[in-house]
Design a protein around this motif. Structure first.
Motif, short mmCIF file in Angstrom:
data_model
loop_
_atom_site.label_atom_id
_atom_site.label_comp_id
_atom_site.label_asym_id
_atom_site.label_seq_id
_atom_site.Cartn_x
_atom_site.Cartn_y
_atom_site.Cartn_z
N LEU A 117 53.26 68.53 11.86
CA LEU A 117 51.79 67.92 11.91
C LEU A 117 50.88 68.48 11.19
CD1 LEU A 117 52.08 67.79 16.18
CD2 LEU A 117 52.57 65.77 14.38
N LEU A 174 37.90 72.21 20.37
CA LEU A 174 39.02 71.18 20.80
C LEU A 174 39.81 71.37 22.32
CD1 LEU A 174 40.95 68.88 19.83
CD2 LEU A 174 42.33 70.71 18.70
N PHE A 224 41.38 65.46 29.93
CA PHE A 224 42.55 65.26 30.95
C PHE A 224 41.70 65.38 32.17
CE2 PHE A 224 45.46 66.67 27.34
CZ PHE A 224 45.98 65.36 27.07
N TYR A 252 33.50 64.56 30.05
CA TYR A 252 34.00 64.50 28.40
C TYR A 252 32.95 63.94 27.56
CZ TYR A 252 36.67 63.13 24.34
OH TYR A 252 36.85 62.93 23.02
N GLY A 259 33.01 63.94 23.98
CA GLY A 259 33.48 63.71 22.50
C GLY A 259 33.69 62.35 22.38
N MET A 293 38.98 57.72 22.21
CA MET A 293 40.34 57.87 21.41
C MET A 293 40.55 57.25 20.03
SD MET A 293 41.86 60.73 22.94
CE MET A 293 40.22 61.14 22.93
N ASN A 300 36.28 60.66 12.20
CA ASN A 300 36.55 61.86 12.40
C ASN A 300 36.89 62.73 11.40
OD1 ASN A 300 36.50 64.55 13.65
ND2 ASN A 300 37.94 63.90 15.30
N ARG A 312 37.79 65.54 10.98
CA ARG A 312 38.43 66.55 11.19
C ARG A 312 39.85 66.20 11.52
NH1 ARG A 312 36.19 69.39 15.35
NH2 ARG A 312 37.17 71.27 14.67
N MET A 313 40.12 64.91 11.57
CA MET A 313 41.49 64.34 11.75
C MET A 313 41.91 64.28 10.35
SD MET A 313 43.61 63.00 13.97
CE MET A 313 45.02 62.03 13.85
N ASP A 349 54.82 60.76 15.28
CA ASP A 349 53.90 61.97 15.57
C ASP A 349 53.36 62.08 17.10
OD1 ASP A 349 53.64 62.42 12.67
OD2 ASP A 349 52.00 61.21 12.61
N TYR A 350 53.13 60.83 17.32
CA TYR A 350 52.77 60.77 18.95
C TYR A 350 53.96 61.17 19.84
CZ TYR A 350 50.03 59.35 22.73
OH TYR A 350 49.36 59.56 23.91
N PHE A 372 53.93 64.88 19.69
CA PHE A 372 52.77 65.62 20.50
C PHE A 372 53.09 65.50 21.93
CE2 PHE A 372 48.65 65.59 22.17
CZ PHE A 372 47.80 66.40 21.05
N LEU A 432 49.75 59.96 29.47
CA LEU A 432 49.78 60.08 28.02
C LEU A 432 50.26 58.83 27.17
CD1 LEU A 432 51.68 63.70 27.86
CD2 LEU A 432 49.14 62.97 27.74
N LEU A 467 47.87 56.15 26.24
CA LEU A 467 46.85 56.51 25.27
C LEU A 467 47.52 56.23 23.84
CD1 LEU A 467 45.43 59.73 26.77
CD2 LEU A 467 44.26 57.57 26.42
C1 HEM Z 1 48.04 62.69 24.37
C2 HEM Z 1 47.90 62.30 23.35
C3 HEM Z 1 46.43 62.91 22.81
C4 HEM Z 1 45.16 62.90 23.57
C5 HEM Z 1 44.97 62.90 24.90
C6 HEM Z 1 44.19 63.62 22.39
C7 HEM Z 1 42.93 63.84 22.64
C8 HEM Z 1 42.09 64.30 21.68
C9 HEM Z 1 40.56 64.69 21.95
C10 HEM Z 1 40.12 64.73 23.44
C11 HEM Z 1 40.16 65.16 20.69
C12 HEM Z 1 38.62 65.48 20.53
C13 HEM Z 1 37.75 64.55 20.22
C14 HEM Z 1 36.44 65.31 19.93
O1 HEM Z 1 36.19 66.48 19.88
O2 HEM Z 1 35.38 64.28 19.87
C15 HEM Z 1 41.08 64.78 19.90
C16 HEM Z 1 40.87 65.30 18.48
C17 HEM Z 1 42.19 65.46 17.51
N1 HEM Z 1 43.39 65.19 17.93
FE1 HEM Z 1 43.95 64.33 19.28
N2 HEM Z 1 44.76 63.60 21.16
C18 HEM Z 1 46.24 63.23 21.09
C19 HEM Z 1 46.98 63.00 20.31
C20 HEM Z 1 47.01 63.54 19.12
C21 HEM Z 1 47.98 63.33 17.94
C22 HEM Z 1 49.54 62.66 18.17
C23 HEM Z 1 47.57 63.80 16.90
C24 HEM Z 1 48.16 64.25 15.53
C25 HEM Z 1 49.47 64.07 15.18
C26 HEM Z 1 46.27 64.38 17.30
C27 HEM Z 1 45.19 65.05 16.40
C28 HEM Z 1 44.04 65.49 16.67
C29 HEM Z 1 43.07 65.83 15.52
C30 HEM Z 1 43.55 66.39 14.10
C31 HEM Z 1 41.82 66.15 16.18
C32 HEM Z 1 40.43 66.42 15.51
C33 HEM Z 1 40.32 67.70 15.86
C34 HEM Z 1 38.82 68.11 16.16
O3 HEM Z 1 38.02 66.99 15.97
O4 HEM Z 1 38.44 69.11 16.45
N3 HEM Z 1 46.08 64.17 18.56
N4 HEM Z 1 42.38 64.63 20.23
#
Ligand code: HEM
Length: 195
Positions: free
Chosen positions: A86, A108, A116, A129, A131, A134, A143, A145-146, A154-155, A158, A185, A188
């Motif tokens: 990842l 994060l 959650f 929340y 932020g 999704m 974003n 930072r993604m 990937d999902y 994760f 999960l 989403l």
């Molecule tokens: C159960 C599935 C997932 C949930 C509930 C979830 C939830 C979240 C949340 C709540 C954020 C923060 C957004 C914010 O701060 O505004 C986030 C950011 C992020 N997620 Fe996920 N995510 C999921 C799956 C994934 C997957 C599969 C990946 C990549 C393979 C991923 C990569 C990222 C990255 C890189 C960020 C940005 C980090 C940041 O902004 O600090 N996520 N996600």
């Protein structure tokens, strides 16, 4: 307010009162299942093992433990250098250094814990929340930072880490609670998988 809307409103209030009392009287229905948040400990206050002298809701603490274990598994995945890891998704976060990186990973963790908790029945304001939604959170254009968009594979990976983290924190795979968490999960997957 016009009379008409006042009447409509009072009819609605009366109707909803009737509906409420109907459902209360209906003893044939099985009791509604408790929320995931409640089943993880709910609003019972316990001392926070990571912040001495502070108290925390048990439900929130359970989620925070699962989230932090998940982050640990993701970092290990990235460090493994295995193909299909990842790394690319989290590259912007990891490219940050020192305090910036630590602060953003902590943020994060906090955002994931809020997300959650809030979406599984944690109604206390501490779980609100704030932020990105999704779709936006997982779109590199919205974003930065993604790093790159997430695929289905990937999902699934994760989600496997979240499941393993839940196992490590006392939620066994063969329980109804685990199945219910996986269902949240899965709900989403569509907004988050964008390629
Ligand atoms: C159960 C599935 C997932 C949930 C509930 C979830 C939830 C979240 C949340 C709540 C954020 C923060 C957004 C914010 O701060 O505004 C986030 C950011 C992020 N997620 Fe996920 N995510 C999921 C799956 C994934 C997957 C599969 C990946 C990549 C393979 C991923 C990569 C990222 C990255 C890189 C960020 C940005 C980090 C940041 O902004 O600090 N996520 N996600």
């Amino acid at each position: 307010m016009k009379n008409f809307s006042k009447i409509t409103l009072s009819v609605l209030i009366a109707a909803s009162a009737t509906l409420t009392s109907c459902s209360n009287d209906d003893n044939d229905k099985p009791a509604e299942k408790e929320s995931i948040y409640v089943r993880l400990g709910g609003t019972t206050m316990v001392s926070d093992p990571d912040n001495s002298g502070q108290m925390i809701e048990k439900g929130r603490l359970s989620f925070r433990k699962v989230v932090n274990s998940t982050i640990g598994l993701i970092v290990a995945d990235i460090q493994s250098n295995a193909s299909g890891n990842l790394q690319a998704h989290f590259a912007p976060l990891l490219a940050e250094t020192g305090n910036t990186q630590a602060t953003n990973i902590a943020k994060l963790s906090d955002n994931l814990t809020d997300f959650f908790s809030f979406n599984t029945g944690g109604t206390n304001a501490v779980n609100t929340y704030s932020g990105l939604n999704m779709v936006a959170a997982h779109d590199p254009a919205k974003n930065p930072r993604m790093g790159t968009k997430a695929s289905n594979a990937d999902y699934t990976k994760f989600e496997g880490y979240v499941g393993a983290a839940a196992n490590a924190n006392g939620v066994a795979s063969n329980t109804e609670l685990y199945t219910d968490i996986v269902a949240v999960l899965e709900s989403l997957r569509t907004p988050i998988v964008q390629k």
